[in-house]
Enzyme design. Structure first.
Site, PDB file in Angstrom:
ATOM      1  N   PRO A 325      -8.543  24.423 -23.048  1.00  0.00           N
ATOM      2  CA  PRO A 325      -8.885  24.727 -21.648  1.00  0.00           C
ATOM      3  C   PRO A 325      -9.778  25.940 -21.460  1.00  0.00           C
ATOM      4  O   PRO A 325      -9.992  26.367 -20.330  1.00  0.00           O
ATOM      5  CB  PRO A 325      -7.519  24.975 -21.022  1.00  0.00           C
ATOM      6  CG  PRO A 325      -6.720  25.566 -22.119  1.00  0.00           C
ATOM      7  CD  PRO A 325      -7.184  24.911 -23.393  1.00  0.00           C
ATOM      8  N   GLY A 326     -10.249  26.560 -22.532  1.00  0.00           N
ATOM      9  CA  GLY A 326     -11.212  27.640 -22.403  1.00  0.00           C
ATOM     10  C   GLY A 326     -10.720  29.008 -22.802  1.00  0.00           C
ATOM     11  O   GLY A 326     -11.437  29.996 -22.602  1.00  0.00           O
ATOM     12  N   LYS A 328     -10.123  30.267 -25.944  1.00  0.00           N
ATOM     13  CA  LYS A 328     -10.945  30.768 -27.054  1.00  0.00           C
ATOM     14  C   LYS A 328     -12.397  30.939 -26.623  1.00  0.00           C
ATOM     15  O   LYS A 328     -13.091  31.827 -27.121  1.00  0.00           O
ATOM     16  CB  LYS A 328     -10.842  29.800 -28.236  1.00  0.00           C
ATOM     17  CG  LYS A 328      -9.435  29.627 -28.786  1.00  0.00           C
ATOM     18  CD  LYS A 328      -9.426  28.667 -29.951  1.00  0.00           C
ATOM     19  CE  LYS A 328      -8.007  28.423 -30.438  1.00  0.00           C
ATOM     20  NZ  LYS A 328      -7.173  27.740 -29.413  1.00  0.00           N
ATOM     21  N   CYS A 447      -3.289  23.716 -34.823  1.00  0.00           N
ATOM     22  CA  CYS A 447      -1.947  24.192 -34.495  1.00  0.00           C
ATOM     23  C   CYS A 447      -0.911  23.304 -35.163  1.00  0.00           C
ATOM     24  O   CYS A 447       0.101  22.951 -34.570  1.00  0.00           O
ATOM     25  CB  CYS A 447      -1.736  24.241 -32.986  1.00  0.00           C
ATOM     26  SG  CYS A 447      -1.995  22.655 -32.155  1.00  0.00           S
TER      27      CYS A 447
END
Length: 684
Positions: A325-326, A328, A447
């Protein structure tokens, strides 16, 4: 005679002395109660005097009769016995307390007179003995428990229904099996094998923690038994809440002060310059004015690591292939200080809305957002200095957030993710520019903790691209796996880093830093090298064959060399035609016109119809093949001329004898042969 109102003070010790002389009572036994002591003390007080030094009747104390004294002591003893019975009903604790808090002065007198042990000393000795006995019993109980639990008795796998089994019993069995497996030779049950212990452990883990059989087996294959249980326990508790400071708008210490004023209990992370750990908050962290102003981003601590390894710099071209969703993305923009070009991509169009919202809130201005499949970006976006690939995965490192992963993820899901990850990583390497002055770096992260999604994908990239794995520059983390079951990976993969919830108190994560060495693919370079080698061999072979042919033409003899099957067949056909011409010469001397015409027709047919088998093979040197028939004719004629005297004369048709074969330098060859030779030598 009237009695004295007040007795003399000197009579009191004299009275006491006379009383003891008249009747000397034995010292009380050690078991006597304090009530008896008090009774005797009261009796002595009565014997001496009352408070004003006179008796009730106004008679001196030494005037009392011995019988009255005995009666008074008997009444006191009866009262002491009654009170003793009441104390016995209350229990031994009351008796001990009464004895311990008796008359100290009286005890000292008795101890000094009798020389026996005091009550308080006796009680202390008894308490010490009781404590020693309890300690010995505890040691014996521990030893008994160890002996009984040396061999863990496993239930038989006979399909018994274990639905009614207590969950705490299952947990206790898991702990015991783990203890046995850690020291299997000493603690094992001789009637059970290690495979049976592992089977029971898998079954109990699935029952107690709720994992499916495949994931439980994968976790036990990746960790030791003790560490696997620690990992499973860590997944049952949530990870600490962390936020990341947006350095494009605020400094971390200013943000900490602002949040503390709002009642947030927090602490700065030591290994990160922008990370903050939140312990407790009286307000929702996602609704504070600081959050809405873009001062911080709610982000897991493990998500800081890939961007730290990437190390983006100002005025670079950076690509984030899977950005939603932004979190990083905005972190990279802070590293770049809103300079250069930041290309952001995600294959899910709906998730790009979250990217745009966070970019506007955090004040990012150097960003381009696209919606493509990451595997086609090399043909669209061109080359970049640095590329970040946070690939989609099975999520085995974030089970504490989503417990449904325990039962939903199977082998097919991991294999599907692995295929996607391999394609995305190769595309990311193709997008990276190996000739970049400042970059040429690709960071791969997931992950997940499975080897299939991490080290196996890196090995695939090493096999198909000119890259190498380097140190990620992170201060902590577990080195990547180079040996897993039957798989063996490149030693450089050990530079990658793994992060676990039970070790680092963050979500399970994998980070690897890759440096691109060349913009050419490994397969392309190999193909070019092979093609160049084949082309060189063909040129050498053709040049050698041409030199041999020129030498043969100059010498006029057949050099010993390898001749193809096609040449042999062509030479055989030419020899047959030469023998026919020789028969014609022998029969008619070469004077008849019909023989010349037939020979021309035969030569024409021979040109139109090549020898058998010639069409099946590819003509390698057509210039040499075109003159093979003429060479064969000449060679055959020379051989026949040398064997002139040995040849037998065949009988002519009609019984007439054929003429002798022509000698060398005899009749001229036929017109067809002469025409071919003339054509071959350029009309000369």
């Amino acid at each position: 005679m009237p009695r004295q109102a007040k007795p003399k003070k000197a009579a009191t010790p004299r009275l006491g002395g006379s009383a003891t002389k008249k009747r000397k009572q034995p010292p009380p036994p050690a078991e006597s109660s304090s009530e008896e002591s008090e009774g005797e003390q009261g009796l002595e007080e009565l014997q001496f005097s009352d408070s004003d030094g006179s008796s009730d009747e106004g008679v001196p104390a030494d005037e009392f009769d011995q019988e009255e004294l005995d009666a008074m002591s008997d009444s006191d003893e009866e009262e002491g016995d009654e009170s003793g019975e009441e104390e016995e009903e209350k229990g031994s604790g009351g008796r001990r307390k009464k004895a311990m808090f008796g008359d100290d002065e009286h005890d000292e007198e008795e101890g000094s007179s009798s020389g026996e042990e005091l009550d308080i000393e006796r009680e202390a000795r008894l308490l010490d003995a009781e404590q020693a006995r309890i300690a010995e019993e505890s040691k014996a109980e521990i030893a008994t428990n160890l002996e009984q639990s040396e061999a863990v008795r496993l239930p038989l796998f006979d399909g018994e229904d274990e639905a009614g089994e207590d969950i705490q019993d299952v947990f206790h069995r898991i702990q015991e099996i783990a203890r046995v497996l850690n020291s299997f030779r000493q603690l094992r049950d001789p009637a059970r094998t290690r495979k049976e212990y592992m089977k029971q452990l898998l079954n109990d883990i699935s029952t107690y923690y709720g994992y499916n059989e495949y994931l439980a087996h994968l976790i036990l294959a990746l960790f030791s038994v003790s560490e696997a249980l620690e990992f499973l326990e860590a997944n049952e508790t949530p990870r600490p809440v962390t936020i990341r400071t947006n350095t494009l708008k605020v400094r971390r210490r200013d943000l900490l002060q602002a949040l503390v004023n709002r009642g947030v209990n927090l602490e700065a992370l030591k290994w990160s310059n922008v990370g903050v750990q939140v312990f407790e908050s009286q307000v929702p962290l996602g609704a504070t004015p600081e959050y809405l102003a873009g001062y911080y981003m709610m982000q897991g601590a493990s998500s800081f690591l890939p961007v730290m390894a990437l190390g983006a710099q100002e005025n670079e071209r950076v690509l984030d292939m899977c950005a939603a969703p932004g979190g990083k993305t905005t972190h990279i923009a802070a590293y770049m200080k809103n300079s250069g070009i930041l290309w952001v991509n995600d294959s899910n169009k709906e998730r790009t809305k979250a990217i745009k919202g966070n970019l506007h809130r955090m004040g990012v201005k150097n960003c381009i957002v696209s919606n493509y499949d990451a595997r086609v970006l090399p043909a669209i976006a061109g080359h970049f200095d640095r590329v970040l690939v946070d690939a989609p995965c099975a999520g085995l490192g974030v089970i504490s957030r989503d417990a449904s992963i325990k039962v939903q993820k199977q082998r097919a899901d991991i294999d599907r993710c692995q295929a996607i990850q391999k394609g995305i990583l190769l595309a990311a390497i193709d997008c990276c520019n190996a000739n970049s002055k400042t970059g040429g770096v690709v960071v791969y992260s997931t992950c997940s903790i499975s080897v299939q999604e991490n080290e196996a994908v890196l090995q695939h990239a090493l096999d198909h691209r000119n890259v190498k794995v380097v140190d990620a520059g992170l201060e902590f983390g577990v080195p990547g796996v180079t040996r897993f079951q039957q798989n063996r990976f490149h030693p450089s993969i050990a530079h990658s880093r793994r992060f676990y919830p039970h070790t680092h108190n963050m979500d399970g994560f994998f980070v690897a830093k890759i440096v691109k060495l060349s913009n050419k693919k490994k397969g392309e370079e190999h193909a070019q090298q092979v093609a160049a080698a084949h082309a060189g061999d063909d040129d050498d072979e053709e040049s050698e064959s041409e030199e041999e042919e020129d030498q043969e033409a100059r010498v006029g003899v057949i050099a010993p060399r390898k001749v193809s099957e096609k040449k042999r067949k062509g030479a055989a056909g030419g020899a047959v035609q030469a023998s026919k011409r020789m028969r014609v010469v022998e029969g008619g001397g070469g004077a008849g016109k019909g023989s010349g015409e037939k020979e021309k027709k035969a030569q024409a047919e021979k040109k139109r119809a090549p020898p058998a088998g010639a069409s099946d093979k590819k003509k390698k040197r057509p210039a040499v093949e075109a003159d093979s028939d003429d060479d064969a004719d000449d060679d055959f004629e020379r051989i026949m001329a040398q064997a002139e005297g040995k040849a037998k004369k065949p009988k002519a048709k009609g019984g007439a004898k054929r003429a002798a074969p022509a000698k060398r330098g005899g009749p001229a060859p036929s017109a067809g042969v002469a025409a071919k030779k003339k054509k071959k030598h350029g009309g000369k």
